[in-house]
Design an enzyme around this catalytic site. Structure first.
Site, PDB file in Angstrom:
ATOM      1  N   GLU A   1     -45.509 -18.315   4.095  1.00  0.00           N
ATOM      2  CA  GLU A   1     -45.974 -19.666   4.421  1.00  0.00           C
ATOM      3  C   GLU A   1     -46.016 -20.568   3.195  1.00  0.00           C
ATOM      4  O   GLU A   1     -45.993 -21.785   3.319  1.00  0.00           O
ATOM      5  CB  GLU A   1     -47.352 -19.599   5.082  1.00  0.00           C
ATOM      6  CG  GLU A   1     -47.315 -18.945   6.441  1.00  0.00           C
ATOM      7  CD  GLU A   1     -48.671 -18.876   7.104  1.00  0.00           C
ATOM      8  OE1 GLU A   1     -49.655 -19.387   6.548  1.00  0.00           O
ATOM      9  OE2 GLU A   1     -48.745 -18.301   8.204  1.00  0.00           O
TER      10      GLU A   1
ATOM     11  N   ALA B   1     -47.998 -16.150  16.450  1.00  0.00           N
ATOM     12  CA  ALA B   1     -48.790 -17.383  16.461  1.00  0.00           C
ATOM     13  C   ALA B   1     -49.199 -17.734  15.041  1.00  0.00           C
ATOM     14  O   ALA B   1     -49.199 -16.881  14.153  1.00  0.00           O
ATOM     15  CB  ALA B   1     -50.024 -17.218  17.341  1.00  0.00           C
ATOM     16  N   ASP B   2     -49.543 -18.988  14.854  1.00  0.00           N
ATOM     17  CA  ASP B   2     -50.096 -19.443  13.588  1.00  0.00           C
ATOM     18  C   ASP B   2     -51.083 -20.560  13.895  1.00  0.00           C
ATOM     19  O   ASP B   2     -50.900 -21.301  14.859  1.00  0.00           O
ATOM     20  CB  ASP B   2     -49.003 -19.943  12.642  1.00  0.00           C
ATOM     21  CG  ASP B   2     -49.505 -20.018  11.212  1.00  0.00           C
ATOM     22  OD1 ASP B   2     -49.672 -18.942  10.602  1.00  0.00           O
ATOM     23  OD2 ASP B   2     -49.756 -21.125  10.709  1.00  0.00           O
ATOM     24  N   SER B   3     -52.126 -20.644  13.089  1.00  0.00           N
ATOM     25  CA  SER B   3     -53.136 -21.688  13.274  1.00  0.00           C
ATOM     26  C   SER B   3     -53.488 -22.328  11.943  1.00  0.00           C
ATOM     27  O   SER B   3     -53.490 -21.657  10.913  1.00  0.00           O
ATOM     28  CB  SER B   3     -54.424 -21.103  13.875  1.00  0.00           C
ATOM     29  OG  SER B   3     -54.201 -20.600  15.159  1.00  0.00           O
TER      30      SER B   3
END
Length: 190
Positions: free
Chosen positions: A32, A68-70
């Site tokens: 990221e 998923a990513d938050s």
């Protein structure tokens, strides 16, 4: 159909368990730090897409993979996982008594289907109790969560109002995922 959760998140795993979804949990590594955007929506979308590309490497033998990513946004300022206690303190200070948004990008890929969803959970918070905030920082639990937000414990008593999609706030759009899994089952039976 074998379902793989491509995430180390215990909150995401708990959401799937609570909905009776059987799965195997595997970590997918996506850097990221390579993402240079500071826009919360763009960041979470690109991070999820990156994880989805990594998931495609595991796609075989009738497997379905969920990633998923938050991120958290406070006044359109992005908060990822805090790097240290001081940053965690700054994140909480910014959230204190304000509205927070948890932006969650959820995705699924299977031999028959590909789905990607970007959803937002909003919560208006009361002021944090300073001694409880200190205990939370000491506990280290904040290290696991984007923006140090833990709706299931620390933040829970401070929520004044919230949007209806709590699973998005916990890191995975389970309601959307359940619909896609049903669709996938119908498609594979054709």
């Amino acid at each position: 159909m074998e379902l793989i959760l491509g995430s180390q998140s215990s909150a995401r795993a708990n959401l799937l368990k609570e909905h009776g979804i059987e799965f195997e949990q595997k970590a997918l590594y996506f850097d990221e730090e390579s993402l240079k955007t500071t826009d919360p929506r763009e960041f979470v979308y690109l991070a999820c897409k990156g994880k989805l590309e990594k998931a495609k490497e595991l796609l075989a033998n009738n497997r379905t993979i969920v990633v998923a990513d938050s991120v958290v946004s406070v006044g359109n300022r992005m908060q990822r996982k805090a790097k240290n206690r001081q940053e965690a303190f700054e994140f909480l200070k910014r959230q204190n008594g304000h509205e927070i948004e948890v932006l969650t990008c959820s995705a699924l890929i299977s031999p028959a289907l590909e789905w990607l969803d970007l959803s937002v959970f909003r919560a208006r918070l009361k002021a944090f109790d300073p001694s409880e905030m200190e205990k939370y920082l000491e506990s280290g639990l904040w290290q696991e969560s984007a923006g140090c937000v833990r709706l299931e414990d620390f933040h829970k008593p401070y929520i004044k109002s919230l949007s209806e999609n709590l699973s998005v706030g916990l890191g995975l759009n389970v309601e959307g995922l359940l619909g896609v899994l049903k669709l996938g089952a119908k498609l594979s039976s054709l």
